[in-house]
Motif scaffolding. Structure first.
Motif, PDB file in Angstrom:
ATOM      1  N   SER A   2       0.727  -1.360  -0.023  1.00 28.81           N
ATOM      2  CA  SER A   2      -0.194  -0.091  -0.159  1.00 28.81           C
ATOM      3  C   SER A   2       0.800   1.322   0.113  1.00 28.81           C
ATOM      4  O   SER A   2       0.239   2.262  -0.233  1.00 28.81           O
ATOM      5  CB  SER A   2      -0.874   0.117   1.267  1.00 28.81           C
ATOM      6  OG  SER A   2      -0.029   0.092   2.436  1.00 28.81           O
ATOM      7  N   VAL A   3       2.230   1.142   0.349  1.00 27.17           N
ATOM      8  CA  VAL A   3       3.011   2.274   0.397  1.00 27.17           C
ATOM      9  C   VAL A   3       4.380   1.837  -0.272  1.00 27.17           C
ATOM     10  O   VAL A   3       4.947   0.779   0.117  1.00 27.17           O
ATOM     11  CB  VAL A   3       3.499   2.921   1.790  1.00 27.17           C
ATOM     12  CG1 VAL A   3       4.285   3.916   2.004  1.00 27.17           C
ATOM     13  CG2 VAL A   3       2.000   3.256   2.365  1.00 27.17           C
ATOM     14  N   ALA A  31      -6.829   1.330  -9.235  1.00 26.88           N
ATOM     15  CA  ALA A  31      -6.546   1.464  -8.044  1.00 26.88           C
ATOM     16  C   ALA A  31      -6.501   3.000  -7.807  1.00 26.88           C
ATOM     17  O   ALA A  31      -6.528   3.775  -8.691  1.00 26.88           O
ATOM     18  CB  ALA A  31      -5.109   1.058  -7.808  1.00 26.88           C
ATOM     19  N   ILE A  33      -5.119   6.206  -6.129  1.00 29.67           N
ATOM     20  CA  ILE A  33      -3.432   6.634  -5.864  1.00 29.67           C
ATOM     21  C   ILE A  33      -3.219   7.840  -5.455  1.00 29.67           C
ATOM     22  O   ILE A  33      -3.833   8.854  -5.984  1.00 29.67           O
ATOM     23  CB  ILE A  33      -2.729   6.243  -7.227  1.00 29.67           C
ATOM     24  CG1 ILE A  33      -3.033   5.169  -7.950  1.00 29.67           C
ATOM     25  CG2 ILE A  33      -1.262   6.362  -6.940  1.00 29.67           C
ATOM     26  CD1 ILE A  33      -2.629   4.887  -9.602  1.00 29.67           C
ATOM     27  N   GLU A  97       0.192   8.012   6.516  1.00 26.11           N
ATOM     28  CA  GLU A  97      -0.837   7.035   7.308  1.00 26.11           C
ATOM     29  C   GLU A  97      -2.139   7.609   7.059  1.00 26.11           C
ATOM     30  O   GLU A  97      -3.159   6.838   6.929  1.00 26.11           O
ATOM     31  CB  GLU A  97      -0.498   7.189   8.886  1.00 26.11           C
ATOM     32  CG  GLU A  97       0.808   6.420   8.906  1.00 26.11           C
ATOM     33  CD  GLU A  97       0.811   4.999   9.054  1.00 26.11           C
ATOM     34  OE1 GLU A  97      -0.442   4.407   8.483  1.00 26.11           O
ATOM     35  OE2 GLU A  97       1.827   4.302   9.001  1.00 26.11           O
ATOM     36  N   ARG A 100      -3.101   6.603   3.262  1.00 24.31           N
ATOM     37  CA  ARG A 100      -3.286   5.273   3.064  1.00 24.31           C
ATOM     38  C   ARG A 100      -4.733   4.748   3.666  1.00 24.31           C
ATOM     39  O   ARG A 100      -5.149   3.834   3.297  1.00 24.31           O
ATOM     40  CB  ARG A 100      -2.258   4.349   3.852  1.00 24.31           C
ATOM     41  CG  ARG A 100      -2.317   4.298   5.225  1.00 24.31           C
ATOM     42  CD  ARG A 100      -0.912   3.655   5.788  1.00 24.31           C
ATOM     43  NE  ARG A 100      -0.627   2.542   5.238  1.00 24.31           N
ATOM     44  CZ  ARG A 100       0.533   1.730   5.527  1.00 24.31           C
ATOM     45  NH1 ARG A 100       1.242   2.348   6.598  1.00 24.31           N
ATOM     46  NH2 ARG A 100       0.830   0.643   4.951  1.00 24.31           N
ATOM     47  N   THR A 101      -5.377   5.576   4.331  1.00 24.33           N
ATOM     48  CA  THR A 101      -6.836   5.319   4.558  1.00 24.33           C
ATOM     49  C   THR A 101      -7.601   5.358   3.563  1.00 24.33           C
ATOM     50  O   THR A 101      -8.822   4.974   3.613  1.00 24.33           O
ATOM     51  CB  THR A 101      -7.236   5.852   5.843  1.00 24.33           C
ATOM     52  OG1 THR A 101      -7.241   7.523   5.640  1.00 24.33           O
ATOM     53  CG2 THR A 101      -6.118   5.689   7.237  1.00 24.33           C
ATOM     54  N   TYR A 103      -6.704   5.726   0.054  1.00 27.41           N
ATOM     55  CA  TYR A 103      -6.255   5.407  -1.206  1.00 27.41           C
ATOM     56  C   TYR A 103      -5.631   3.936  -1.026  1.00 27.41           C
ATOM     57  O   TYR A 103      -5.132   3.442  -0.222  1.00 27.41           O
ATOM     58  CB  TYR A 103      -5.055   6.510  -1.747  1.00 27.41           C
ATOM     59  CG  TYR A 103      -5.634   7.711  -1.851  1.00 27.41           C
ATOM     60  CD1 TYR A 103      -6.069   7.864  -2.953  1.00 27.41           C
ATOM     61  CD2 TYR A 103      -5.701   8.570  -1.156  1.00 27.41           C
ATOM     62  CE1 TYR A 103      -6.628   9.116  -3.344  1.00 27.41           C
ATOM     63  CE2 TYR A 103      -6.219  10.024  -1.051  1.00 27.41           C
ATOM     64  CZ  TYR A 103      -6.882  10.158  -2.123  1.00 27.41           C
ATOM     65  OH  TYR A 103      -7.275  11.547  -2.608  1.00 27.41           O
ATOM     66  N   ASP A 104      -5.533   3.408  -2.332  1.00 30.19           N
ATOM     67  CA  ASP A 104      -5.101   1.894  -2.294  1.00 30.19           C
ATOM     68  C   ASP A 104      -3.543   1.882  -2.546  1.00 30.19           C
ATOM     69  O   ASP A 104      -3.002   1.071  -2.020  1.00 30.19           O
ATOM     70  CB  ASP A 104      -5.512   1.227  -3.718  1.00 30.19           C
ATOM     71  CG  ASP A 104      -7.249   1.163  -3.660  1.00 30.19           C
ATOM     72  OD1 ASP A 104      -7.863   0.688  -2.603  1.00 30.19           O
ATOM     73  OD2 ASP A 104      -7.671   1.638  -4.655  1.00 30.19           O
ATOM     74  N   LEU A 105      -2.705   2.898  -2.936  1.00 29.05           N
ATOM     75  CA  LEU A 105      -1.555   3.001  -3.122  1.00 29.05           C
ATOM     76  C   LEU A 105      -1.020   4.293  -2.820  1.00 29.05           C
ATOM     77  O   LEU A 105      -1.623   5.203  -3.657  1.00 29.05           O
ATOM     78  CB  LEU A 105      -1.049   2.574  -4.677  1.00 29.05           C
ATOM     79  CG  LEU A 105       0.553   2.575  -4.948  1.00 29.05           C
ATOM     80  CD1 LEU A 105       1.395   1.629  -4.020  1.00 29.05           C
ATOM     81  CD2 LEU A 105       0.842   2.435  -6.368  1.00 29.05           C
TER      82      LEU A 105
END
Length: 237
Positions: A2-3, A31, A33, A97, A100-101, A103-105
């Motif tokens: 994810s990152v 995805a 992004i 952090e 990422r809640t 977005y998928d990447l």
């Protein structure tokens, strides 16, 4: 993953184009992004920076830039000359952090090399990657001198307990010299990580549609493409 943190062994070696290729491949899967640029230097207010180039070439991606300085210097130096505080590794990690809640990447594109300082306190992209426990993709030139830079970058990552995802040649020449061809074999050993791609020289000058259509042929399966290191090395050897 994810990152992914995209770093390099120096500046002007293709990090932004590689980031755009990652966006193109992930975007093709549907995805969502985000791309974070912790520090942009050498670009004035209102001017298009690296995030604009990533979106132009790679496609839709939510861009976040934490600090920007007009002088083309290392972030800590540019911040000091501007009378600003720069950006801390904790701020980078906190921003990722949050992203990422949603977005998928999340791609984090550094400025220059891995240990370029973000501010006078000494925080670097390596520190941010360590806080995030995120893998680092290292972009490097093709030719003479790259093995030492890649080895030092790999050593710095291992010393911090940060995973090195692999190495991508950021600008593979149309007519590679002997050193470039030999480096395809030697780079994985020097880096202590696999060779995951080779982006052709001039890829950033392609039309966006052509860039996105071709990106899968530049990066390996672990990055969403179909590039094969063994076949590529044999073909140019």
């Amino acid at each position: 993953m994810s990152v992914i943190v995209v770093s390099g062994t120096g500046t002007e070696i293709g990090k932004t184009v590689v980031t755009a290729a990652l966006v193109a491949l992930a975007g093709a899967t549907g995805a969502r992004i985000a791309v974070l640029k912790p520090a942009q230097t050498g670009v004035g207010p209102g001017e298009p920076g690296d995030l604009a180039e990533v979106a132009r070439l790679g496609g839709e991606a939510h861009g976040v830039e934490l600090v920007r300085f007009g002088e083309p210097l290392a972030p800590a130096t540019a911040a000091r000359r501007a009378g600003a505080a720069g950006v801390r590794a904790e701020e980078v990690a906190e921003t990722v952090e949050k992203l990422r809640t949603e977005y998928d990447l999340v791609l984090v594109e550094g400025a220059g090399g891995l240990l370029v300082r973000f501010h006078d306190g000494g925080d670097t992209l390596a520190d941010a990657a360590r806080l995030l426990a995120a893998p680092v993709l290292v972009v490097t030139p093709a030719g003479l001198g790259t093995l030492n830079s890649v080895a030092l970058t790999g050593e710095a990552l291992r010393a911090r307990g940060v995973e090195q995802l692999g190495v991508v040649v950021g600008s593979w020449p149309e007519v590679p010299d002997l050193a470039a061809r030999c480096n395809l074999v030697d780079l994985p050993e020097a880096a202590g990580a696999p060779l995951l791609g080779a982006v052709p020289e001039g890829a950033g000058r392609l039309a966006p549609a052509e860039f996105r259509a071709a990106a899968g042929g530049w990066l390996g399966p672990s990055l969403g493409g179909g590039w094969d290191a063994e076949a590529f090395t044999a073909a140019v050897g």
